[in-house]
Design an enzyme around this catalytic site. Structure first.
Site, PDB file in Angstrom:
ATOM      1  N   TYR A  50       0.829  -1.217   0.000  1.00  0.00           N
ATOM      2  CA  TYR A  50       0.000   0.000   0.000  1.00  0.00           C
ATOM      3  C   TYR A  50       0.867   1.272   0.000  1.00  0.00           C
ATOM      4  O   TYR A  50       0.360   2.357  -0.271  1.00  0.00           O
ATOM      5  CB  TYR A  50      -0.946   0.040   1.215  1.00  0.00           C
ATOM      6  N   HIS A 106       0.226 -11.791   2.132  1.00  0.00           N
ATOM      7  CA  HIS A 106      -0.798 -11.021   1.425  1.00  0.00           C
ATOM      8  C   HIS A 106      -1.561 -11.869   0.395  1.00  0.00           C
ATOM      9  O   HIS A 106      -2.784 -11.835   0.324  1.00  0.00           O
ATOM     10  CB  HIS A 106      -0.136  -9.801   0.768  1.00  0.00           C
TER      11      HIS A 106
HETATM   12  P1  NAD Z   1     -14.420  -1.182   1.108  1.00  0.00           P
HETATM   13  O1  NAD Z   1     -15.359  -2.274   0.825  1.00  0.00           O
HETATM   14  O2  NAD Z   1     -14.022  -0.906   2.515  1.00  0.00           O
HETATM   15  O3  NAD Z   1     -15.022   0.121   0.426  1.00  0.00           O
HETATM   16  C1  NAD Z   1     -14.375   1.358   0.547  1.00  0.00           C
HETATM   17  C2  NAD Z   1     -15.111   2.367  -0.321  1.00  0.00           C
HETATM   18  O4  NAD Z   1     -16.504   2.352   0.006  1.00  0.00           O
HETATM   19  C3  NAD Z   1     -14.638   3.786  -0.052  1.00  0.00           C
HETATM   20  O5  NAD Z   1     -13.545   4.101  -0.874  1.00  0.00           O
HETATM   21  C4  NAD Z   1     -15.873   4.595  -0.393  1.00  0.00           C
HETATM   22  O6  NAD Z   1     -15.961   4.790  -1.773  1.00  0.00           O
HETATM   23  C5  NAD Z   1     -17.001   3.676   0.029  1.00  0.00           C
HETATM   24  N1  NAD Z   1     -17.509   3.935   1.396  1.00  0.00           N
HETATM   25  C6  NAD Z   1     -16.860   3.741   2.586  1.00  0.00           C
HETATM   26  N2  NAD Z   1     -17.657   4.051   3.614  1.00  0.00           N
HETATM   27  C7  NAD Z   1     -18.839   4.445   3.084  1.00  0.00           C
HETATM   28  C8  NAD Z   1     -20.050   4.878   3.632  1.00  0.00           C
HETATM   29  N3  NAD Z   1     -20.239   4.959   4.961  1.00  0.00           N
HETATM   30  N4  NAD Z   1     -21.068   5.218   2.783  1.00  0.00           N
HETATM   31  C9  NAD Z   1     -20.904   5.111   1.435  1.00  0.00           C
HETATM   32  N5  NAD Z   1     -19.786   4.708   0.852  1.00  0.00           N
HETATM   33  C10 NAD Z   1     -18.742   4.370   1.659  1.00  0.00           C
HETATM   34  O7  NAD Z   1     -13.135  -1.431   0.172  1.00  0.00           O
HETATM   35  P2  NAD Z   1     -11.577  -1.663   0.295  1.00  0.00           P
HETATM   36  O8  NAD Z   1     -10.843  -0.442   0.626  1.00  0.00           O
HETATM   37  O9  NAD Z   1     -11.222  -2.376  -0.954  1.00  0.00           O
HETATM   38  O10 NAD Z   1     -11.433  -2.722   1.489  1.00  0.00           O
HETATM   39  C11 NAD Z   1     -11.220  -2.353   2.828  1.00  0.00           C
HETATM   40  C12 NAD Z   1      -9.836  -2.722   3.287  1.00  0.00           C
HETATM   41  O11 NAD Z   1      -9.586  -4.112   3.093  1.00  0.00           O
HETATM   42  C13 NAD Z   1      -8.709  -2.060   2.468  1.00  0.00           C
HETATM   43  O12 NAD Z   1      -8.559  -0.696   2.776  1.00  0.00           O
HETATM   44  C14 NAD Z   1      -7.548  -2.930   2.864  1.00  0.00           C
HETATM   45  O13 NAD Z   1      -7.083  -2.578   4.157  1.00  0.00           O
HETATM   46  C15 NAD Z   1      -8.182  -4.306   2.874  1.00  0.00           C
HETATM   47  N6  NAD Z   1      -7.999  -5.027   1.586  1.00  0.00           N
HETATM   48  C16 NAD Z   1      -7.216  -6.152   1.595  1.00  0.00           C
HETATM   49  C17 NAD Z   1      -7.012  -6.861   0.427  1.00  0.00           C
HETATM   50  C18 NAD Z   1      -6.178  -8.101   0.473  1.00  0.00           C
HETATM   51  O14 NAD Z   1      -5.817  -8.638  -0.595  1.00  0.00           O
HETATM   52  N7  NAD Z   1      -5.851  -8.602   1.635  1.00  0.00           N
HETATM   53  C19 NAD Z   1      -7.594  -6.439  -0.780  1.00  0.00           C
HETATM   54  C20 NAD Z   1      -8.404  -5.303  -0.763  1.00  0.00           C
HETATM   55  C21 NAD Z   1      -8.603  -4.618   0.428  1.00  0.00           C
END
Ligand code: NAD
Length: 272
Positions: A50, A106
């Site tokens: 990240y 990861h």
């Molecule tokens: P998420 O499902 O948390 O969605 C985030 C998005 O949803 C935001 O950018 C925004 O557009 C919207 N959002 C957030 N809060 C909201 C609200 N209250 N109302 C309306 N819209 C809202 O997506 P993400 O960031 O892909 O996943 C969360 C976390 O998971 C990442 O930040 C990361 O830490 C982790 N992650 C890990 C992997 C992995 O391979 N291990 C992959 C993807 C994400």
């Protein structure tokens, strides 16, 4: 409102709700993590890839809380599968910390095929006190079974893509049958779920938002959940999910959204 604490298979505890920082640049990251901590979050999910471990570390130091009150997760990238300890030492240097609470592989990266070595490296990191708990991300039944066959440490968590469109029932059951806690990444479907009619209807019924309904669904299922936002009002909103619960019929209604739709990479084919 307090976040439930999950007891992991190694005896350590982890907050059920955390804050994800994928796609947040390192500088912005310090401010948003400070906001999240101010609103009550204590668990932060970052990764080497990240590029914001430094920003997270700055927030940890600036927030004024004792280190032991925070739960910091970072993840090993594939370029260090053959030397996980070095990977973690590099992450700790960027974070400015002397340990992380959770260290994850990861992605298994089947093409590289070094994930068992990587897992042995994570075990060494835990024994050395550099990671209090260790786990995996994006592991499938087969890749987990390889870890069971070649080592005697079971991952504490498996962090996988999981949201109402991709409910991962089989994988959740497999994790649970081995004492592995399921942690949901992209729990809000990266924001794509917000216009689902069913969620809007439930939001009106409970006096909550669609995002809060989805996050509550995860909590009721027992998932560890790490939503991301850089908008302070949403960061606060995503935390306010412990003053209501969904009844069984409504849980079933949300289950009807499951269409097996992945938004991210497929662990069977991802070569990263
Ligand atoms: P998420 O499902 O948390 O969605 C985030 C998005 O949803 C935001 O950018 C925004 O557009 C919207 N959002 C957030 N809060 C909201 C609200 N209250 N109302 C309306 N819209 C809202 O997506 P993400 O960031 O892909 O996943 C969360 C976390 O998971 C990442 O930040 C990361 O830490 C982790 N992650 C890990 C992997 C992995 O391979 N291990 C992959 C993807 C994400």
């Amino acid at each position: 409102m307090s976040v439930p604490s999950i007891t992991l298979n190694d005896g350590n505890t982890m907050p059920q709700l955390g804050f994800g920082v994928w796609q947040v640049d390192s500088e912005t990251c310090t401010d948003v993590v400070l906001k999240a901590i101010e609103f009550g979050y204590r668990s932060i999910d970052t990764a080497m890839i990240y590029g914001n471990e430094q920003g997270v570390g700055n927030a940890v130091r600036e927030c004024g809380l004792p280190r032991e009150e925070l739960f910091i997760t970072t993840k090993l990238w594939s370029d260090r599968h053959d030397n996980a300890r070095l990977g973690l030492e590099e992450s700790l240097q960027r974070l400015g910390l002397d340990y992380v609470d959770m260290f994850l592989i990861h992605w298994p990266n089947l093409k590289l095929n070094k994930y068992v070595d990587a897992w042995k490296g994570l075990i060494e990191c835990q024994e050395a006190g550099l990671a209090k708990s260790i786990g995996v991300s994006n592991f499938t039944k087969n890749t987990l079974e390889d870890l069971f066959a070649y080592t005697n440490v079971i991952p504490a968590v498996n962090q996988i893509e999981l949201h109402p469109l991709f409910a991962q029932e089989e994988m959740r059951a497999f994790n649970a049958s081995h004492g592995i806690h399921t942690e949901a990444w992209s729990p809000l479907g990266q924001g794509s779920l917000m216009n689902e009619e069913v969620l809007g209807m439930l939001a009106s019924k409970y006096g909550k938002t669609s995002a809060q309904i989805v996050l509550r669904w995860h909590i009721e299922l027992g998932n560890i959940v790490i939503p991301k936002s850089v908008t302070p009002a949403r960061i606060a909103e995503n935390f306010e999910i412990f003053d209501f619960s969904l009844d069984e019929d409504d849980m079933q209604l949300i289950a009807t959204l499951n269409v097996g739709k992945r938004l991210g990479g497929n662990p069977e084919t991802a070569d990263w």
